[in-house]
Motif scaffolding. Structure first.
Motif, mmCIF file in Angstrom:
data_model
loop_
_atom_site.group_PDB
_atom_site.id
_atom_site.type_symbol
_atom_site.label_atom_id
_atom_site.label_comp_id
_atom_site.label_asym_id
_atom_site.label_seq_id
_atom_site.Cartn_x
_atom_site.Cartn_y
_atom_site.Cartn_z
ATOM 1 N N GLY A 124 39.919 45.923 36.187
ATOM 2 C CA GLY A 124 41.218 45.605 35.614
ATOM 3 C C GLY A 124 42.222 45.444 36.744
ATOM 4 N N GLN A 153 38.347 39.998 31.436
ATOM 5 C CA GLN A 153 37.955 40.812 32.582
ATOM 6 C C GLN A 153 36.444 40.819 32.720
ATOM 7 N N PHE A 208 45.755 46.522 32.366
ATOM 8 C CA PHE A 208 44.819 45.802 31.511
ATOM 9 C C PHE A 208 44.400 46.723 30.381
#
Length: 877
Positions: free
Chosen positions: A333, A418, A245
């Motif tokens: 993440g 996120q 991420f």
RNA sequence: GCGGGAGUGCCAGAGCGGAAAAUGGGCUAGGCUUAGGACCUAGUGACUUAGUGUCUACGCAGGUUCAAAUCCUGUCUCCCGCACCA
């Protein structure tokens, strides 16, 4: 000085006996739900910090009650929790007994504060009539897919063989045996609060009545960030991918390595069968198990190691090494990050330490970055270089969107959102809490208890050895049948986090005795949402977020008609003593009992609330409490009416009272209690000053109105003083109405003016004392401004002219006052002014001065046959 | 590092664009009182004085304004949250 304790007792008993503060739904009246965060009961004495908090709420509840609202102001106890269990282990007292004692202790002390709670609605979370609804709600959440069972790390003490709460871990050691605490993964129950992450975040905007600070904290806690998931290929594998991420796809071409969180489940798979396996395992043990408690320390040296594996960057096919390191978080993440040392400080530090190449892909406008010479990461914005042709030369920020589009098109990655917010782990391997209503069956797995079987009572017969969950020691509790297949099965012994209890207790207050249901919908519809919630800022994220989550989830299940539980929130400041927060553990507490015994409750209340704004942190200073005590005595003495000599201050007093009503309304509403108290003091000073010069009826009226308002702050004394003249309780009286027309600003100004004259006269007399006596005269009349102006507009003195200009243009009466001595100095002997009442004051004042300076001062009252206005004069000889 | 808040008299703390600055406390002087307490009156930035005279103030430095403790910019200090969030 009067001892107020008797009065305190008398009224507290009456309130209790006649259930003065008991409320019920009344659709004819506007409701107001005023709520304080309920306390965790303990056996210790309440200290002044507590007293302050509860006083803040009580004043507000009383105020709203006087204003005619149907006020729900309940109290309860967050009675489950660890301290009771610790006490059981340490001193052998059963948590139930410990808690009951503590509840009793707290109840007494809260009563001693004189708070206007409706005790008939008392809620205790450790009652089975309460916690059964925890269980019921848990089952509802389960039905609605909000419950999940998954692995999570816990603090584990090997020597005690038990799970430890964070509070039981001291410097990484067990609180009992001081063994090193380890981390162990257990299967546990979670509530899926993350399902509501977006809603919880967006609705922060609706919380207009919340402090900005708390809203920001919730915002950060939920921590939404938009970014991209990028797939890297794992080298030497069949199409295995590693997803990372990132919020900075613009740096994707600058990736020179990749880092896994050490505890990431995939790490061991990566190194399996390689020469790195042992070393990696050792490293993981070190980082994860030993360093759990220092992991959050930012200054900690970044440590890691190579795994022997490589990944392939999809955009340029570069082969990059995969590391594990202690600065990567497993639960944010994907638990893996792409590292761009040139443009991220952490990555930079790590790359330097492990001699990993650094590749610049963003460069500032005014100079060239040289990877060799960099001493820190370049994290600012700039121009893209060394990347794909399509993007080279673009501004990095602006290119992000295009790059993501490109990645999505090529199938290398996709946009995502996120949150920092984690699912809520509610399992506790502890005894003193709500049993989680689940049954473990060998064949059927975890099966929920049937609703009819609720409550699953917490058994009292357990042993507190300090080892393991005490519930495990009661075999008959554990042994049960599977509700599904009927075979032998075991009960879940985990209990619920007590934040579960406190996430909905405000709903139970609306209908606390309901045996059939969690609450009656109509009651909740009447009372909820809470209009004013009061509590400590330390709950900014956990409790306040959980409660919001519950309300939203219950709303979606059709149980509630609103989506935010607390319309307004007030967070009070902390009381300090000797530079530290007042708390038992610091040993700097000032006991409430002691202070109440010495000065009476009302004194304590007034003192605490007058210190500073309730939201501010303040330092306790005992000196000031004497002043509050004296003040209350003065109020008490105001009940003695004296013979009124005349009524020249009637109008003033009426004006003052109306002004006071307005000021108090405004200030109490905004929790400006300190200011409100100041206004009250000013008024009391005034009242005692003019007492003899107002008619009895006006005085009584004013005093009564004052008492009603003041009863928010000093309810006991006000009840007592009110009793003499009225039926009923002052606590249930009506807040006086402010008649704006009666507020006479001119009178107010005149008062200033008079007091100025007085000080001027003083000054003059001082002068006279030293110099030769001088003949002076002061006259009063109504059109003073103009007379003065007419008289002096042609004088030569610039001073006069300037001041007089001001007077006429801006109406600064004070300037006139200033003028007088100047006039006197210049030998003017007839000044005309417009007040009649001040003559009394002047007279009184002059008598003193006369004595003081041994002067003969005569006040002439020239009657002219008419009564008033008369023309007095001061003669100083 | 990020976010929030605060720095005003001897002290606590108001004021948040128009006169040293509310209210308490403390201190000084006087009154009342057998005394103490309580209560009442006056004073309390500095320097002075015959004086309501002069100077200086709201962390520090600039700026906007006729006018700033109050608005803006920078800076320092303190407090409180969150924090290796990719």
């Amino acid at each position: 000085m009067i001892k107020f304790n008797k009065i305190d007792k008398k009224w507290q008993e009456k309130w209790e006996k006649y259930k003065v503060f008991k409320v019920k739904e009344d659709t004819k009246k506007k409701k107001y739900f005023c709520l304080e965060m309920f306390p965790y009961p303990s056996s210790t004495s309440l200290h002044m910090g507590h007293s302050r908090n509860y006083a803040i709420g009580d004043v507000y509840a009383r105020f709203k009650r006087l204003k005619g609202f149907n006020v729900l102001y309940p109290m309860g106890f967050d009675a489950f929790g660890l301290p009771a269990e610790n006490a059981a282990i340490k001193i052998g007292i059963h948590p139930k007994e410990y808690t009951e004692k503590s509840v009793k202790n707290f109840t007494n002390q809260l009563n001693a504060l004189g708070n206007s709670y409706d005790w008939s609605r008392l809620v205790k979370t450790c009652d089975k009539d309460y916690y059964r609804w925890n269980q019921w709600l848990f089952l509802k959440f389960l039905e609605n897919g909000l419950v999940e069972r998954k692995k999570a790390p816990v603090n584990w003490c090997n020597s005690c063989g038990t799970v430890l709460a964070n509070e039981q871990v001291e410097d990484g050691e067990c609180w009992r045996c001081h063994n090193k605490v380890e981390v162990k993964a257990l299967e546990q129950w979670f509530l899926k609060i993350t399902k509501y992450a977006d809603e919880l975040l967006n609705d922060i905007g609706k919380l207009k009545g919340w402090p900005e600070k708390i809203r920001i904290m919730q915002d950060n806690w939920i921590g939404r960030s938009e970014g991209t998931l990028v797939d890297f290929k794992l080298k030497d594998s069949k199409d295995e991918k590693i997803q990372v991420f990132t919020t900075r796809v613009d740096t994707l071409w600058g990736v020179t390595f990749m880092v896994y969180a050490p505890e990431h489940p995939r790490v061991m798979e990566l190194v399996k069968g390689t020469k790195y396996e042992d070393k990696v395992k050792k490293f993981i043990d070190k980082v994860v198990l030993e360093d759990r408690y220092s992991r959050a320390d930012e200054d900690k040296e970044k440590e890691g190691m190579f795994t022997g594996r490589y990944a392939i960057n999809p955009v340029n096919n570069e082969i990059i090494p995969i590391y594990i390191a202690n600065f990567v978080l497993p639960d944010y993440g994907t638990g893996v990050v792409m590292a761009v040392p040139a443009h991220d400080q952490r990555d930079f530090d790590f790359a330097k330490k492990y001699k990993i190449p650094i590749k610049v892909v963003i460069t500032p406008d005014d100079y060239e970055l040289d990877a060799e010479k960099m001493i820190r990461a370049f994290v600012n914005d700039g121009k893209i270089v060394n990347s794909d042709e399509k993007f080279n030369g673009s501004r990095n920020r602006e290119a992000i969107e295009e790059i993501v589009d490109y990645l999505e098109e090529m199938g290398y990655g996709k946009r995502t959102v996120q949150y920092k917010l984690r699912d809520w782990l509610i399992s506790r391997q502890r005894y003193w809490g709500t049993p989680i209503p689940m049954i473990k069956c060998e064949d059927c797995g975890y099966v929920p208890v049937n609703e009819e079987d609720l409550p699953i009572e917490l058994p009292l017969d357990v042993k507190f050895t300090g080892k393991g969950n005490p519930l495990l020691t009661n075999k008959s509790f554990i042994k049960t049948k599977c509700p599904k297949c009927g075979n032998d099965a075991e009960r879940e012994t985990d209990t619920m986090d007590t934040f579960f209890d406190s996430s909905w207790y405000f709903l139970r207050y609306c209908d606390p005795k309901n045996k059939e249901k969690m609450f009656d919908k109509r009651s909740v519809e009447y009372w909820m949402p809470v209009d004013q919630y009061i509590g400590g800022a330390e709950h900014a994220v956990l409790h306040l977020l959980y409660a919001r989550f519950f309300v939203k989830a219950m709303g979606d299940m059709g149980m509630l008609h609103f989506d935010e539980p607390f319309t307004k929130l007030f967070t009070q400041g902390i009381l300090y003593k000797d530079g530290a927060k007042m708390s038992k553990s610091k040993g700097n507490v000032v006991s409430q009992d002691e202070m109440i015994e010495k000065y009476g409750v009302d004194t304590v209340r007034i003192f605490l609330l007058g210190l500073a704004h309730p939201s501010k942190t303040v330092e306790w200073e005992e000196k000031g409490i004497e002043a509050s005590y004296r003040f209350l005595n003065r109020v008490y003495n105001l009940k003695e009416r004296e013979k009124s000599e005349n009524n020249i201050y009637d109008k003033h007093l009426i004006s003052k009272v109306n002004k006071l009503i307005k000021e108090l309304e405004e200030n109490i509403e905004k929790f400006n209690y300190n200011i409100a108290l100041i206004k009250i003091m000013e008024f009391v000073n005034y009242l005692s000053k003019v007492k003899r010069n107002v008619s009895i009826e006006i005085y009584d009226e004013a005093f009564k109105k004052f008492l009603i308002m003041f009863s928010c702050f000093a309810p006991h004394i006000c009840e007592e003083l009110y009793e003499n003249h009225n039926d009923g309780y002052i606590s249930l009286a009506n807040w006086p109405k402010c008649d704006e027309n009666k507020i006479d600003l001119k009178l107010e100004k005149e008062e200033d003016f008079i007091s100025n004259i007085m000080s001027d006269v003083n000054a003059v007399l001082k002068l006279v004392k030293i110099k030769e006596p001088k003949k002076l005269k002061l006259y009063t009349a109504d059109n003073w401004k103009y007379e003065l102006y007419e008289k002096f507009k042609n004088t030569e003195s610039r001073d006069f002219k300037e001041v007089m200009e001001k007077v006429l243009v801006k109406g600064h009466e004070k300037d006139i006052a200033k003028l007088i001595p100047m006039l006197l100095k210049k030998g003017v002997d007839d000044i005309t002014l417009d007040r009649k009442t001040e003559i009394k004051l002047l007279k009184n004042n002059l008598r003193d001065l006369e004595k003081e300076f041994k002067l003969k001062i005569e006040v002439l009252e020239e009657d002219n046959g008419k009564a008033l206005p008369f023309k007095p004069a001061i003669l100083v000889e």
